[in-house]
Design an enzyme around this catalytic site. Structure first.
Site: not given
Ligand code: GLA
Length: 398
Positions: A157, A212
């Site tokens: 990430d 997301d």
């Molecule tokens: C980010 C990523 C998500 C998930 C969250 C976890 O937002 O894009 O897919 O992994 O972190 O905290």
């Protein structure tokens, strides 16, 4: 002593080239031959957030097998954020001892014993998005730990990265993984900020294109996270960057969670298959309705996603709420999605010329949700598409 400077310089150059080449061979590459089709599996984040544990992962892994998901092609069991709590005095990452009382290798071994693969999550910055320890400064150590545990997939990430450069940070982790020596699929998750499709082909096996996914039809939050129809609009134009071993990743599936109707879930899944998207289920696999199972395990739709040619489908027509998407397949046939975003049922048509076929070509049309051959057609095919739904077809020239 007589020194031949010319010779000396030459020798230096040769040594330098040798070192660079050797370095490239040892570090400067990702594991090839992995993810030749878009990765399929399950990830904890969409449904469970930080509520991950050994018990959950084992139960989910069991459910992948007993529900038929494994037979349908779902392979990776990925624990997302929050499994880690600290580093020990030697800098080793420490899994939450309450939630993973037997450590992580124990969980990995269990997942492997079912014939599945195991994935884990970290972050290129100092902390993960949920504030757990990130991998910055520990890249090689973490990669070694993952390899020792038997990890097969790393999602990496982009939170708490301050002024870090994305390409450099992900390349560093790629090199660390390669050095650790265990073939691991490397999933880049920096939300498309630095256009990873332009630099990540040799760095990772998949890269998030966008923010997301949210469990809704078309909502958008203040951070630009959004429902699947909005993400779909944002990936138009990126088709050519994706292919075997290096995929656009518009994010995990929301099928089986509470925010979409059955028809919306069918449309979401159809479109993710047309996009050759990774298919990472994001629901509770221990508790699925018959409709959810039918969608997630539609082997004919999955075959379109997993087609060996690895082409991404293209939106060939956009009539406002009505869209036609076409994906070229290895056997010369086409995957087609007729997508109706509108509020009323509509008759939709795909023309042969939109699929790159001459109008006179005779082709078999199969409906991939009805699992039925609809007959032989020339020139075009029409179907009624209900509101917020999709018809998915495979058109095969005869
Ligand atoms: C980010 C990523 C998500 C998930 C969250 C976890 O937002 O894009 O897919 O992994 O972190 O905290």
């Amino acid at each position: 002593m007589f020194i031949n400077h010319k010779k000396d310089n030459m020798l230096r150059k040769v040594v330098l080239i040798y070192v660079l080449l050797a370095g490239t061979l040892v570090y400067g590459q990702k594991f090839d031959g992995l993810a030749l089709t878009p990765p399929m599996g399950w990830n904890s984040w969409n449904k469970f957030g930080c509520d991950v544990s050994e018990k959950l992962i084992k139960e989910i892994a069991d459910a992948i097998v007993s529900s038929g998901m494994k037979d349908a092609g779902y392979e990776y069991v990925v624990i997302d954020d929050c499994w880690q709590v600290d580093r020990d005095e030697n800098g080793n990452i420490v899994p939450d001892p309450e939630r993973f009382p037997n450590g992580m290798k124990h969980v990995v071994d269990y997942v492997h014993s079912l014939g599945l693969k195991f994935g884990i999550y970290s972050d290129a910055g100092t902390k993960t998005c949920q504030g757990r320890p990130g991998s910055r400064g520990y890249e090689f150590q973490d990669a070694r730990t993952y390899a020792a545990w038997g990890v097969d997939y790393v999602k990496y990430d982009w939170c708490h990265t301050s002024t870090q450069n994305a390409k450099a940070s992900y390349t560093l982790m790629r090199d660390a993984i390669h050095k650790a020596g265990r073939p691991i699929v490397f999933s880049i998750c920096e939300w498309g900020l630095s256009k990873p499709w332009t630099w990540a082909k040799d760095v990772g096996h998949l890269w998030r294109t966008t923010d997301d996914i949210m469990d809704c039809w078309d909502c958008v939050d203040e951070r630009n996270n959004a429902g699947f129809t909005v993400l779909l609009d944002r990936v138009v134009g990126l088709e050519s960057y994706s292919g075997p071993g290096h995929w656009n990743d518009p994010d995990m599936l929301e099928v089986g969670n509470s925010g979409l109707t059955v028809s919306e879930s069918r449309a979401h899944f159809s479109l993710w298959c047309i996009l050759a998207s990774p298919l990472m289920a994001g629901n509770d696999l221990r508790d699925m309705t018959a409709e959810t199972k039918e969608i997630l395990m539609n082997k004919e739709a999955i075959a379109v996603d997993q087609d060996s040619l690895g082409k991404t489908g293209v939106k060939v027509r956009d009539d406002g709420d009505l869209e036609v998407w076409v994906k070229q397949l290895a056997d010369g046939s086409r995957g087609v999605v007729l997508f109706n975003r509108g509020l009323t049922s509509e008759k939709m048509t795909v023309k042969w010329t939109e699929m790159g076929y001459p109008p006179y070509l005779k082709a078999l049309v199969r409906d991939l949700w009805q699992h039925k051959d609809m007959g032989k057609f020339k020139d075009e095919y029409s179907a009624e598409v209900p509101s917020h739904d999709a018809v998915m077809l495979r058109v095969t020239p005869l």
